[in-house]
Write a protein that holds these residues in place. Structure first.
Motif, PDB file in Angstrom:
ATOM      1  N   UNK A 205       0.832  -1.192   0.000  1.00  0.00           N
ATOM      2  CA  UNK A 205       0.000   0.000   0.000  1.00  0.00           C
ATOM      3  C   UNK A 205       0.866   1.241   0.000  1.00  0.00           C
ATOM      4  N   UNK A 206       0.417   2.254  -0.712  1.00  0.00           N
ATOM      5  CA  UNK A 206       1.154   3.519  -0.747  1.00  0.00           C
ATOM      6  C   UNK A 206       0.556   4.553   0.191  1.00  0.00           C
ATOM      7  N   UNK A 207      -0.481   4.174   0.917  1.00  0.00           N
ATOM      8  CA  UNK A 207      -1.104   5.140   1.837  1.00  0.00           C
ATOM      9  C   UNK A 207      -0.138   5.478   2.971  1.00  0.00           C
ATOM     10  N   UNK A 208      -0.079   6.740   3.372  1.00  0.00           N
ATOM     11  CA  UNK A 208       0.786   7.079   4.505  1.00  0.00           C
ATOM     12  C   UNK A 208       0.333   6.362   5.783  1.00  0.00           C
ATOM     13  N   UNK A 209       1.268   6.029   6.642  1.00  0.00           N
ATOM     14  CA  UNK A 209       0.956   5.411   7.932  1.00  0.00           C
ATOM     15  C   UNK A 209       0.012   6.316   8.732  1.00  0.00           C
ATOM     16  N   UNK A 210      -0.985   5.706   9.360  1.00  0.00           N
ATOM     17  CA  UNK A 210      -1.958   6.419  10.191  1.00  0.00           C
ATOM     18  C   UNK A 210      -2.747   7.481   9.418  1.00  0.00           C
ATOM     19  N   UNK A 211      -2.951   7.234   8.117  1.00  0.00           N
ATOM     20  CA  UNK A 211      -3.769   8.168   7.319  1.00  0.00           C
ATOM     21  C   UNK A 211      -5.205   8.230   7.853  1.00  0.00           C
ATOM     22  N   UNK A 212      -5.718   7.094   8.319  1.00  0.00           N
ATOM     23  CA  UNK A 212      -7.111   7.080   8.791  1.00  0.00           C
ATOM     24  C   UNK A 212      -7.320   7.977  10.016  1.00  0.00           C
ATOM     25  N   UNK A 213      -6.567   7.794  11.112  1.00  0.00           N
ATOM     26  CA  UNK A 213      -6.769   8.712  12.241  1.00  0.00           C
ATOM     27  C   UNK A 213      -6.395  10.155  11.911  1.00  0.00           C
ATOM     28  N   UNK A 214      -5.420  10.339  11.010  1.00  0.00           N
ATOM     29  CA  UNK A 214      -5.052  11.721  10.653  1.00  0.00           C
ATOM     30  C   UNK A 214      -6.176  12.398   9.873  1.00  0.00           C
ATOM     31  N   UNK A 215      -6.922  11.621   9.100  1.00  0.00           N
ATOM     32  CA  UNK A 215      -7.996  12.206   8.287  1.00  0.00           C
ATOM     33  C   UNK A 215      -9.312  12.325   9.059  1.00  0.00           C
ATOM     34  N   UNK A 216      -9.606  11.305   9.886  1.00  0.00           N
ATOM     35  CA  UNK A 216     -10.955  11.203  10.465  1.00  0.00           C
ATOM     36  C   UNK A 216     -10.981  11.268  11.986  1.00  0.00           C
ATOM     37  N   UNK A 217      -9.842  11.524  12.630  1.00  0.00           N
ATOM     38  CA  UNK A 217      -9.779  11.446  14.085  1.00  0.00           C
ATOM     39  C   UNK A 217      -9.881  12.773  14.817  1.00  0.00           C
ATOM     40  N   UNK A 218     -10.058  13.867  14.096  1.00  0.00           N
ATOM     41  CA  UNK A 218     -10.184  15.154  14.798  1.00  0.00           C
ATOM     42  C   UNK A 218     -11.634  15.329  15.235  1.00  0.00           C
ATOM     43  N   UNK A 219     -11.886  15.566  16.535  1.00  0.00           N
ATOM     44  CA  UNK A 219     -13.257  15.635  17.023  1.00  0.00           C
ATOM     45  C   UNK A 219     -14.070  16.715  16.294  1.00  0.00           C
TER      46      UNK A 219
ATOM     47  N   UNK B 105     -10.214   4.107  11.940  1.00  0.00           N
ATOM     48  CA  UNK B 105      -9.931   2.708  12.280  1.00  0.00           C
ATOM     49  C   UNK B 105      -9.123   2.586  13.558  1.00  0.00           C
ATOM     50  N   UNK B 106      -8.606   3.716  14.031  1.00  0.00           N
ATOM     51  CA  UNK B 106      -7.859   3.687  15.295  1.00  0.00           C
ATOM     52  C   UNK B 106      -8.333   4.832  16.169  1.00  0.00           C
ATOM     53  N   UNK B 107      -8.662   4.517  17.418  1.00  0.00           N
ATOM     54  CA  UNK B 107      -9.125   5.490  18.407  1.00  0.00           C
ATOM     55  C   UNK B 107      -8.053   5.517  19.487  1.00  0.00           C
ATOM     56  N   UNK B 108      -7.329   6.623  19.573  1.00  0.00           N
ATOM     57  CA  UNK B 108      -6.168   6.635  20.460  1.00  0.00           C
ATOM     58  C   UNK B 108      -6.589   6.829  21.917  1.00  0.00           C
ATOM     59  N   UNK B 109      -5.839   6.211  22.796  1.00  0.00           N
ATOM     60  CA  UNK B 109      -6.122   6.274  24.235  1.00  0.00           C
ATOM     61  C   UNK B 109      -6.099   7.715  24.739  1.00  0.00           C
ATOM     62  N   UNK B 110      -5.103   8.494  24.316  1.00  0.00           N
ATOM     63  CA  UNK B 110      -4.985   9.863  24.827  1.00  0.00           C
ATOM     64  C   UNK B 110      -6.261  10.661  24.572  1.00  0.00           C
ATOM     65  N   UNK B 111      -6.760  10.564  23.344  1.00  0.00           N
ATOM     66  CA  UNK B 111      -7.984  11.306  23.004  1.00  0.00           C
ATOM     67  C   UNK B 111      -9.186  10.750  23.744  1.00  0.00           C
TER      68      UNK B 111
END
Ligand code: GTQ
Ligand code: FE2
Length: 374
Positions: free
Chosen positions: A198-212, A229-235
């Motif tokens: 895959x050529x997608x950047x690492x953590x593209x999903x949380x970077x695109x869709x993880x901002x509240x 696809x990833x929900x980080x503990x800190x947030x």
């Protein structure tokens, strides 16, 4: 309208007295692959759910060494995935941890990788320890940090590994394999190239869709599952702490939040949902019961839960389950710090089928009497 008692000796229940004539009749019916409903009616139509699973706690202190021992016994290449699964003593025949849910602890060393595959069952991960672990879900490479929650929806290609520079890593898997098998709908495929490219950047999903409260304005997402696809503990923890400043919380669950698909507000996947809840210093919730299976993972702190009258003491990384329609309440025994419980469940199925029911414990100000300690 007053509810009648749950006696089977009343009009509306099967109460035929068997005799020799009836027994002969049953034998005759059996020859033609038939049977009389009244011989089974009270069993197949229980007054309320009669869960097949036992409430169980799996304590990390008991399991950690045994899980690590698997590192020297099998390779991910040979095992497919190196997982020690949580086997409910009453659900051995379906390999379930509780009800129709599977769960296990997966462990990998630095430099190892497990080949890509997909299945009709959905999966989720809750990260326990390590560094440098990653998963690739339909080409989305996600780094895995402690207490992050990651999804692998139904039908997506996925593989896991730990970077050479990382540390031995462990996470809890949760899958609806037993449910998918019960519905006889499971499929499995190995990836044609063994591993995804895959050529997608690492953590593209949380970077695109993880901002509240924000979604990419110009990006389309056609899939039925969450683009996050990833929900980080800190947030997640920050979200709970902030929510706790403005709410009294739920009498049964303290400060509880649901992981969502940011596109829809619904569950991240079709069949399994997940929560993170915070029990404030010394908090003791009231007991309730509901349909659906829930598997808890202690994300932070220490305390106990009373499940069906039995006290289960827990600390960080312990896992326990609550079968359907069993009374349960939670206690944070630490007067100086909060405790957090991650949990996953089959509630999306219960909700879609309109099977969800909930009841508050009616006696003793909502607290069960403790009859035993696990
Ligand atoms: O990591 O893909 O614990 O397919 C069970 C089945 C993990 C996985 C499990 C699986 C996986
Ligand atoms: Fe899998």
């Amino acid at each position: 309208m007053t509810a009648k008692n749950q006696s089977d000796d009343q009009l509306g229940r099967a109460r035929v007295k068997d005799d020799a004539v009836l027994e002969a009749y049953y034998d005759d019916l059996a020859k033609y692959d038939t049977a009389a409903l009244w011989t089974v009616a009270n069993d197949i139509e229980p007054w309320e759910p009669t869960p097949a699973s036992a409430p169980v706690i799996w304590r990390h202190a008991d399991l950690r060494d045994k899980i690590l021992a698997s590192l020297d016994l099998v390779s991910p290449e040979a095992a497919g995935r190196r997982v020690i699964y949580l086997r409910n003593p009453k659900r051995k025949e379906v390999s379930a941890a509780c009800g129709w849910l599977f769960s296990g602890i997966q462990v990998m060393r630095p430099g190892e990788s497990a080949p890509a595959h997909n299945h009709a069952a959905s999966a989720l991960r809750f990260i326990m320890e390590g560094a440098g672990a990653y998963t690739v879900v339909d080409g989305h490479r996600l780094t895995l940090g402690a207490k992050d929650f990651v999804i692998t929806p139904n039908g997506t290609w996925h593989e896991h590994g730990v970077l050479e520079s990382g540390e031995t890593s462990m996470w809890q898997d949760g899958l609806d394999i037993p449910l998918t098998n019960a519905l006889e709908a499971n499929f499995y495929e190995v990836h044609p190239d063994d591993y995804q490219n895959s050529n997608l950047p690492t953590d593209a999903s949380p970077a695109s869709f993880g901002a509240p409260g924000l979604l990419p304005a110009k990006e389309k997402w056609g899939a039925f599952y969450s683009p996050l696809m990833k929900y980080s503990w800190d947030q997640t923890y920050e979200g709970l702490r902030r929510y706790a400043t403005v709410t009294d919380g739920c009498p049964f669950d303290g400060i509880i939040m649901r992981y969502t698909n940011p596109n829809t507000g619904g569950h991240p996947m079709a069949t399994m949902g997940a929560h993170m809840q915070l029990l404030r210093q010394g908090e003791h919730t009231k007991a309730h019961r509901h349909t659906g299976n829930v598997i808890y993972h202690v994300a932070k702190g220490q305390g106990y839960s009373v499940i069906g009258g039995v006290r289960f003491d827990w600390r960080e990384k312990d896992i326990f389950c609550v079968p359907p329609w069993v009374w349960h309440e939670h206690v944070n025994t630490d007067e100086g710090d909060d405790a957090c419980l991650f949990s996953f469940n089959d509630l999306p199925v219960m909700e879609k089928l309109h099977f969800y029911r909930e009841q508050a414990y009616p006696e003793n100000d909502g607290r069960q009497e403790i009859t035993a300690t696990a």
